[in-house]
Design a protein around this motif. Structure first.
Motif, PDB file in Angstrom:
ATOM      1  N   UNK A  38      50.115 -52.143  78.982  1.00 30.24           N
ATOM      2  CA  UNK A  38      50.069 -52.975  77.779  1.00 30.24           C
ATOM      3  C   UNK A  38      49.017 -54.076  77.907  1.00 30.24           C
ATOM      4  N   UNK A  39      48.926 -54.674  79.095  1.00 30.03           N
ATOM      5  CA  UNK A  39      47.932 -55.733  79.310  1.00 30.03           C
ATOM      6  C   UNK A  39      46.513 -55.191  79.209  1.00 30.03           C
ATOM      7  N   UNK A  40      46.279 -54.027  79.845  1.00 32.66           N
ATOM      8  CA  UNK A  40      44.935 -53.434  79.787  1.00 32.66           C
ATOM      9  C   UNK A  40      44.554 -53.054  78.363  1.00 32.66           C
ATOM     10  N   UNK A  41      45.488 -52.472  77.628  1.00 31.44           N
ATOM     11  CA  UNK A  41      45.207 -52.082  76.247  1.00 31.44           C
ATOM     12  C   UNK A  41      44.935 -53.326  75.409  1.00 31.44           C
ATOM     13  N   UNK A  42      45.758 -54.356  75.576  1.00 31.62           N
ATOM     14  CA  UNK A  42      45.563 -55.599  74.818  1.00 31.62           C
ATOM     15  C   UNK A  42      44.203 -56.214  75.101  1.00 31.62           C
ATOM     16  N   UNK A  43      43.826 -56.289  76.362  1.00 33.34           N
ATOM     17  CA  UNK A  43      42.534 -56.872  76.745  1.00 33.34           C
ATOM     18  C   UNK A  43      41.381 -56.069  76.141  1.00 33.34           C
TER      19      UNK A  43
END
Length: 174
Positions: A59-64
């Protein structure tokens, strides 16, 4: 000694008969199907399998990456679209009107990759608007990867058929 003559003797500009072109084509499409919105697809599989921290990392990688793509599109989207349109139309005209083989080869890679880029931007906008979590996010990333692989397969097939046609119709010595 003529520099351009030497350069063209060292670097074979007949792309479709060059092994390095076909290796590059395979690497480009393999890389494009592995990295979905800038996220390696093994992270998606790991998040599905293990959940927990792997899911949070996904989720963090996708958000970034979604925020990064949308920022670039917002700040420089018009200029990038104009430049991309100019480059792609120049490649298509040089390759298929003036019959420049190098431009044909680059166009057969760049045009489908621009379609993948447009689909990636569309997916980034949808993810930013809807903020899917968990399984819904993984499904969207998997569908995008499937679409990228389908575009890649069609692109490789068309490139191979056109490359064979060019190699069979070329006059030896020219």
């Amino acid at each position: 000694m003529d520099l351009t003559k030497t350069l063209f003797e060292v670097i074979d500009m007949r792309s479709f008969s060059n092994l390095w072109f076909w290796i590059m084509l395979a690497v480009i499409w393999s890389t494009a199907s592995h990295w979905v919105l800038g996220v390696p697809f093994d992270m998606v599989a790991r998040a599905r399998r293990f959940g927990g921290q792997a899911e949070t990392d996904l989720h963090d990688m996708v958000r970034i990456n979604v925020n990064r793509m949308l920022h670039v599109a917002h700040v420089a989207g018009t200029v990038l679209l104009a430049a991309l349109t100019f480059v792609l139309s120049s490649l298509v005209v040089l390759g298929f009107w003036y019959w420049v083989e190098f431009a044909q080869a680059v166009a057969l890679i760049a045009v489908p990759m621009s379609l993948v880029g447009a689909l990636s931007l569309r997916l980034a906008r949808r993810i930013a608007a809807e903020a899917p979590q968990g399984d819904a996010l993984r499904r969207r990333l998997a569908r995008h990867r499937f679409a990228t692989q389908a575009i890649g397969m069609v692109s490789i097939f068309v490139t191979a058929m056109f490359g064979m046609y060019r190699n069979l119709t070329v006059v030896p010595g020219f």
